[in-house]
Design an enzyme around this catalytic site. Sequence first.
Site, PDB file in Angstrom:
ATOM      1  N   PRO A  11       0.704  -1.278   0.059  1.00  0.00           N
ATOM      2  CA  PRO A  11       0.019  -0.060   0.101  1.00  0.00           C
ATOM      3  C   PRO A  11       0.901   1.250  -0.016  1.00  0.00           C
ATOM      4  CG  PRO A  11      -0.033  -0.928   2.122  1.00  0.00           C
ATOM      5  CD  PRO A  11       0.596  -2.247   1.066  1.00  0.00           C
ATOM      6  N   ASN A  12       0.194   2.282  -0.729  1.00  0.00           N
ATOM      7  CA  ASN A  12       0.859   3.545  -0.738  1.00  0.00           C
ATOM      8  C   ASN A  12       2.154   3.802  -1.688  1.00  0.00           C
ATOM      9  OD1 ASN A  12      -1.215   4.836   0.907  1.00  0.00           O
ATOM     10  ND2 ASN A  12      -0.141   3.575   2.579  1.00  0.00           N
ATOM     11  N   ARG A  19       4.979  11.177  -2.213  1.00  0.00           N
ATOM     12  CA  ARG A  19       4.779  10.775  -0.662  1.00  0.00           C
ATOM     13  C   ARG A  19       6.254  10.722  -0.012  1.00  0.00           C
ATOM     14  NH1 ARG A  19       4.904   4.724   1.221  1.00  0.00           N
ATOM     15  NH2 ARG A  19       4.217   4.813   3.056  1.00  0.00           N
ATOM     16  N   TYR A  24      11.324   8.447   1.279  1.00  0.00           N
ATOM     17  CA  TYR A  24      11.474   7.510   0.225  1.00  0.00           C
ATOM     18  C   TYR A  24      12.003   8.050  -1.430  1.00  0.00           C
ATOM     19  CZ  TYR A  24       7.886   5.410   3.445  1.00  0.00           C
ATOM     20  OH  TYR A  24       7.503   4.726   4.594  1.00  0.00           O
ATOM     21  N   ASN A  75       8.112  -5.797  -1.387  1.00  0.00           N
ATOM     22  CA  ASN A  75       8.054  -4.554  -0.551  1.00  0.00           C
ATOM     23  C   ASN A  75       6.648  -4.578   0.084  1.00  0.00           C
ATOM     24  OD1 ASN A  75       8.171  -2.354   1.065  1.00  0.00           O
ATOM     25  ND2 ASN A  75       9.137  -0.901  -0.414  1.00  0.00           N
ATOM     26  N   ALA A  78       3.371  -1.148   4.404  1.00  0.00           N
ATOM     27  CA  ALA A  78       2.592  -1.285   6.034  1.00  0.00           C
ATOM     28  C   ALA A  78       2.211  -2.488   6.424  1.00  0.00           C
ATOM     29  CB  ALA A  78       1.501   0.006   6.115  1.00  0.00           C
ATOM     30  N   HIS A  81       4.363  -4.816   8.668  1.00  0.00           N
ATOM     31  CA  HIS A  81       4.386  -4.575  10.268  1.00  0.00           C
ATOM     32  C   HIS A  81       2.878  -5.189  10.876  1.00  0.00           C
ATOM     33  CE1 HIS A  81       7.450  -2.319   9.009  1.00  0.00           C
ATOM     34  NE2 HIS A  81       6.476  -1.298   8.556  1.00  0.00           N
ATOM     35  N   ASP A  88       1.820 -16.043   5.930  1.00  0.00           N
ATOM     36  CA  ASP A  88       1.315 -17.382   5.564  1.00  0.00           C
ATOM     37  C   ASP A  88       1.354 -17.793   4.119  1.00  0.00           C
ATOM     38  OD1 ASP A  88       0.788 -17.782   8.224  1.00  0.00           O
ATOM     39  OD2 ASP A  88      -1.463 -17.511   8.260  1.00  0.00           O
ATOM     40  N   GLU A  99      12.924  -9.503   0.969  1.00  0.00           N
ATOM     41  CA  GLU A  99      11.986  -8.398   1.622  1.00  0.00           C
ATOM     42  C   GLU A  99      12.931  -7.348   1.318  1.00  0.00           C
ATOM     43  OE1 GLU A  99      11.215  -8.812   5.490  1.00  0.00           O
ATOM     44  OE2 GLU A  99      10.441  -6.983   5.960  1.00  0.00           O
ATOM     45  N   HIS A 101      12.959  -2.872   1.846  1.00  0.00           N
ATOM     46  CA  HIS A 101      12.266  -1.548   2.304  1.00  0.00           C
ATOM     47  C   HIS A 101      13.049  -0.433   1.799  1.00  0.00           C
ATOM     48  CE1 HIS A 101       9.528  -3.682   4.889  1.00  0.00           C
ATOM     49  NE2 HIS A 101      10.574  -4.494   5.196  1.00  0.00           N
ATOM     50  N   ILE A 102      12.489   0.396   1.064  1.00  0.00           N
ATOM     51  CA  ILE A 102      13.063   1.760   0.509  1.00  0.00           C
ATOM     52  C   ILE A 102      14.041   2.494   1.674  1.00  0.00           C
ATOM     53  CG2 ILE A 102      13.036   3.838  -0.503  1.00  0.00           C
ATOM     54  CD1 ILE A 102      10.301   2.610  -1.822  1.00  0.00           C
ATOM     55  N   SER A 103      13.221   2.632   2.775  1.00  0.00           N
ATOM     56  CA  SER A 103      13.746   3.426   3.927  1.00  0.00           C
ATOM     57  C   SER A 103      14.562   2.358   4.985  1.00  0.00           C
ATOM     58  CB  SER A 103      12.700   4.024   4.693  1.00  0.00           C
ATOM     59  OG  SER A 103      11.910   3.227   5.278  1.00  0.00           O
ATOM     60  N   ARG A 108      13.483   4.230  12.170  1.00  0.00           N
ATOM     61  CA  ARG A 108      12.280   5.015  12.297  1.00  0.00           C
ATOM     62  C   ARG A 108      11.422   4.514  13.565  1.00  0.00           C
ATOM     63  NH1 ARG A 108       9.527   4.468   6.621  1.00  0.00           N
ATOM     64  NH2 ARG A 108       8.283   6.195   7.427  1.00  0.00           N
ATOM     65  N   ARG A 112       7.873   0.245  13.291  1.00  0.00           N
ATOM     66  CA  ARG A 112       8.393  -0.394  12.062  1.00  0.00           C
ATOM     67  C   ARG A 112       9.755  -1.363  12.066  1.00  0.00           C
ATOM     68  NH1 ARG A 112       5.833   3.120   8.220  1.00  0.00           N
ATOM     69  NH2 ARG A 112       5.496   5.154   9.142  1.00  0.00           N
TER      70      ARG A 112
HETATM   71  C1  DQA Z   1       8.294   0.728   3.457  1.00  0.00           C
HETATM   72  C2  DQA Z   1       8.592   1.022   4.964  1.00  0.00           C
HETATM   73  C3  DQA Z   1       7.119   0.704   5.661  1.00  0.00           C
HETATM   74  O1  DQA Z   1       7.358   0.815   7.169  1.00  0.00           O
HETATM   75  C4  DQA Z   1       6.230   1.695   5.452  1.00  0.00           C
HETATM   76  O2  DQA Z   1       4.978   1.349   5.833  1.00  0.00           O
HETATM   77  C5  DQA Z   1       6.016   1.904   3.600  1.00  0.00           C
HETATM   78  C6  DQA Z   1       7.222   1.679   3.000  1.00  0.00           C
HETATM   79  C7  DQA Z   1       9.679   1.190   2.857  1.00  0.00           C
HETATM   80  O3  DQA Z   1       9.838   0.877   1.512  1.00  0.00           O
HETATM   81  O4  DQA Z   1      10.631   1.693   3.322  1.00  0.00           O
HETATM   82  O5  DQA Z   1       5.137   2.018   3.282  1.00  0.00           O
HETATM   83  O6  DQA Z   1       8.056  -0.636   3.330  1.00  0.00           O
END
Ligand code: DQA
Length: 149
Positions: A11-12, A19, A24, A75, A78, A81, A88, A99, A101-103, A108, A112
């Site tokens: 999501p997002n 954003r 990011y 990725n 959210a 978490h 599953d 896995e 994560h950009i950040s 943080r 997270r």
């Molecule tokens: C994220 C980190 C997550 O905590 C966050 O909810 C995201 C992006 C990242 O790519 O850093 O939406 O997965």
Amino acid sequence: MSRIVFVLNGPNLNLLGKRQPDIYGHETLADVERECRALAKKLKLEIRFHQSNREYEIIDWIHAAREEAGGIVINPAAFTHTSVAILDALHACDFPVIEVHISNVHRREPFRHHSYVSMRADGVIAGFGTQGYGFALERLARLIDEKKV
Ligand code: DQA
């Protein structure tokens, strides 16, 4: 071993570039997809690139990957978490999962710092910006190549 790789985004991430660019960056998800496709060509991987704001869609793509893929880069955003359901679904797959994560999630908020997906992931990449997707694809290509011999 299949050279099809699913690159799944939660999501997002459709808002990437707009954003919270301080966290990011300015690259869009379309930029990330283009870069993944260019690298995949070099690595002789075939990419299925998806993004959804809906948990069930991500689960359905993991099920599809189970049928035809050699690995997943995910990725989960959210859902990382919160989602036992995504964990599953990944547990039902017997190929490598990376896995991304950009950040740097560990620098943080405390919520997270925990990832359900990490309990299944073969590797976790965080804090390298969108470059992390490329690292993940390189690692997957290596793992798929090693399985061949
Ligand atoms: C994220 C980190 C997550 O905590 C966050 O909810 C995201 C992006 C990242 O790519 O850093 O939406 O997965």
